[in-house]
Design a protein around this motif. Structure first.
Motif, PDB file in Angstrom:
ATOM      1  N   ARG A  29       3.673   5.839  -5.700  1.00 27.44           N
ATOM      2  CA  ARG A  29       3.573   6.030  -7.007  1.00 27.44           C
ATOM      3  C   ARG A  29       2.559   7.096  -7.402  1.00 27.44           C
ATOM      4  NH1 ARG A  29       5.300   0.421  -6.891  1.00 27.44           N
ATOM      5  NH2 ARG A  29       2.919  -0.431  -6.584  1.00 27.44           N
ATOM      6  N   ARG A  30       1.350   6.993  -6.686  1.00 29.53           N
ATOM      7  CA  ARG A  30       0.236   8.046  -6.858  1.00 29.53           C
ATOM      8  C   ARG A  30       0.928   9.542  -6.680  1.00 29.53           C
ATOM      9  NH1 ARG A  30      -5.275   8.260  -6.574  1.00 29.53           N
ATOM     10  NH2 ARG A  30      -6.089  10.300  -7.024  1.00 29.53           N
ATOM     11  N   MET A  31       1.665   9.295  -5.537  1.00 30.11           N
ATOM     12  CA  MET A  31       1.942  11.053  -5.112  1.00 30.11           C
ATOM     13  C   MET A  31       3.072  11.359  -5.912  1.00 30.11           C
ATOM     14  SD  MET A  31       1.902  10.342  -1.070  1.00 30.11           S
ATOM     15  CE  MET A  31       2.494  12.024  -0.628  1.00 30.11           C
ATOM     16  N   GLN A  32       3.852  10.458  -6.779  1.00 31.71           N
ATOM     17  CA  GLN A  32       4.960  10.607  -7.800  1.00 31.71           C
ATOM     18  C   GLN A  32       4.266  11.230  -8.875  1.00 31.71           C
ATOM     19  OE1 GLN A  32       6.869   7.173  -9.113  1.00 31.71           O
ATOM     20  NE2 GLN A  32       7.297   8.062 -11.096  1.00 31.71           N
ATOM     21  N   HIS A  33       2.950  10.827  -9.307  1.00 30.16           N
ATOM     22  CA  HIS A  33       2.474  10.904 -10.552  1.00 30.16           C
ATOM     23  C   HIS A  33       1.859  12.471 -10.296  1.00 30.16           C
ATOM     24  CE1 HIS A  33      -1.152  11.209 -13.091  1.00 30.16           C
ATOM     25  NE2 HIS A  33      -0.072  10.635 -14.099  1.00 30.16           N
ATOM     26  N   ASP A  34       1.480  12.862  -8.964  1.00 30.11           N
ATOM     27  CA  ASP A  34       0.765  14.161  -8.741  1.00 30.11           C
ATOM     28  C   ASP A  34       1.811  15.043  -8.886  1.00 30.11           C
ATOM     29  OD1 ASP A  34      -1.614  12.697  -8.642  1.00 30.11           O
ATOM     30  OD2 ASP A  34      -1.994  13.010  -6.458  1.00 30.11           O
TER      31      ASP A  34
ATOM     32  N   TYR B  66       9.457  10.603  -4.283  1.00 25.75           N
ATOM     33  CA  TYR B  66       8.579   9.432  -4.102  1.00 25.75           C
ATOM     34  C   TYR B  66       8.790   8.213  -4.875  1.00 25.75           C
ATOM     35  CZ  TYR B  66       5.322  13.062  -2.102  1.00 25.75           C
ATOM     36  OH  TYR B  66       4.683  14.189  -1.424  1.00 25.75           O
TER      37      TYR B  66
ATOM     38  N   ALA C 197       2.233   1.832  -3.671  1.00 28.49           N
ATOM     39  CA  ALA C 197       1.225   2.268  -4.418  1.00 28.49           C
ATOM     40  C   ALA C 197       0.792   3.642  -4.286  1.00 28.49           C
ATOM     41  CB  ALA C 197      -0.010   1.287  -4.023  1.00 28.49           C
ATOM     42  N   LEU C 198       0.795   4.378  -2.756  1.00 27.87           N
ATOM     43  CA  LEU C 198       0.581   5.677  -2.558  1.00 27.87           C
ATOM     44  C   LEU C 198       1.587   6.265  -2.859  1.00 27.87           C
ATOM     45  CD1 LEU C 198      -1.160   7.797  -1.273  1.00 27.87           C
ATOM     46  CD2 LEU C 198      -0.036   6.817   0.945  1.00 27.87           C
TER      47      LEU C 198
ATOM     48  N   GLU D 131       0.672  -1.283   0.097  1.00 27.02           N
ATOM     49  CA  GLU D 131       0.023   0.136   0.118  1.00 27.02           C
ATOM     50  C   GLU D 131       0.940   1.156  -0.003  1.00 27.02           C
ATOM     51  OE1 GLU D 131      -2.735  -0.215   3.305  1.00 27.02           O
ATOM     52  OE2 GLU D 131      -4.027  -1.724   2.401  1.00 27.02           O
TER      53      GLU D 131
ATOM     54  N   THR E 263       9.128  14.572  -6.587  1.00 29.13           N
ATOM     55  CA  THR E 263       9.046  13.156  -7.709  1.00 29.13           C
ATOM     56  C   THR E 263      10.078  12.361  -7.494  1.00 29.13           C
ATOM     57  OG1 THR E 263       7.757  14.815  -9.443  1.00 29.13           O
ATOM     58  CG2 THR E 263       8.732  12.624  -9.962  1.00 29.13           C
TER      59      THR E 263
END
Length: 335
Positions: free
Chosen positions: A288-293, A306, A285-286, A282, A303
């Protein structure tokens, strides 16, 4: 003094249904003793064991009920989530503390028979894992009763028979289909024995705990030594109690042998590791989501941080996953 052996207590667990059927099949329809059967069951389980044993042999098997008379020629089967005990000439069902994680527990029934029947009792251990019943069988022998054990080589799960034989010495070790025939003969033979001492204070304490340990309080610190371990059932401190080393109870009465405690620790450890694996997955996954944002907002520094977090978590998770899957084939069901 001559004693009529009129109380038979039988304990079984994994692989025990077949062994029980083979044993009761060889008993006569005029069996002159009451039989108490304890098999490990989950608390919410339903059991058809009384019907199975009734069909398997000539004796009637019934699910035990509280205060029912202890009846010769009848097989009394412990119900789920209750210890099966003897109270004078009657049965007693107790919701006392679990033993080795089990209720009903074989040790509880065997100790009760040792206290109530003394040299009139016969204890029988059949197929099962670990060693519930070994200490109880020792109590039966200590009080002048007789021990009988399924030959470990004949048992689907030899753990309980092997543990029983490590605890007591007996010449009555047979395959299940022979054991019943010998049992039918032994109960008809009066046992001459020396006068038996009263139950020891330790045995009486353990029997009392199975009966009403939660209501009255179970183990006081002044009668037992602190072990430094905690109870898997309630996380309370475990105290070392009993006449054999490696027997533990918490203050409210949950009982554990050293072997069962070790197995419980394995389960706790594996559960904790699966929880850690889930947390790592988890977190990756979180991240990677924050990296994308962060990349979408043009924050190069965030970036990169993350990315590193996601990579570290994924690497750790993969290492932990490989370890967990290596423990046993069954663990694949968790993945």
């Amino acid at each position: 003094m001559a004693f009529e052996r009129d109380v038979v207590v039988i304990g079984a667990s994994a692989g025990g249904v077949e062994a029980l059927c083979q044993t009761v099949r060889s008993l006569s329809g005029e069996f002159p003793a009451a039989v108490l059967v304890v098999m490990h069951l989950a608390p919410g389980a339903t059991t058809a064991l009384p019907q199975i044993l009734t069909r398997a042999g000539p004796l009637r098997a019934v699910q035990a009920t509280h205060a029912a008379p202890l009846t010769r020629g009848v097989i009394h089967v412990a119900p789920p989530d209750h210890h099966l005990l003897i109270d004078g000439g009657a049965l007693m069902l107790s919701h006392g503390p679990t033993e080795n994680g089990h209720r009903p527990a074989i040790n509880a029934t065997f100790r009760s028979a040792a206290v109530a029947a003394g040299p009139r009792a016969i204890g029988v251990i059949l197929s099962g894992a670990l060693h519930d019943g070994a200490v109880g069988l020792g109590a039966v022998v200590e009080r002048g009763g007789l021990a009988m054990v399924q030959d470990p080589a004949d048992a689907l799960y030899p753990g309980m028979p092997e543990s029983a034989l490590a605890c007591v010495s007996t010449e009555h070790v047979y395959p299940a289909d022979v054991l019943g025939k010998v049992l039918d003969h032994v109960v008809r033979t009066a046992a001459s024995t020396r006068p038996v001492e009263p139950p020891s204070p330790a045995l009486l304490l353990e029997d009392r705990i199975a009966r009403d340990g939660v209501r009255r309080g179970a183990v006081a610190e002044e009668v037992a030594a602190a072990s430094g371990y905690s109870c898997p059932d309630c996380q309370g401190s475990l105290l070392e109690i009993g006449q054999q080393a490696g027997q533990y109870r918490c203050r409210i009465g949950h009982a554990w042998s050293a072997e069962a405690l070790l197995a419980a620790r394995d389960i706790e450890l594996e559960r904790a590791l699966w929880t850690a694996l889930r947390s790592l997955d988890e977190k990756a996954a979180l991240a990677r989501r924050m990296q994308h944002d962060a990349a979408g907002r043009g924050h190069a520094g965030l970036t990169g941080r993350y990315v590193n977090t996601a990579r570290e978590c994924a690497t750790a998770a993969e290492t932990l996953r490989r370890f967990l899957l290596s423990l046993s084939p069954e663990t694949e069901a968790h993945s």
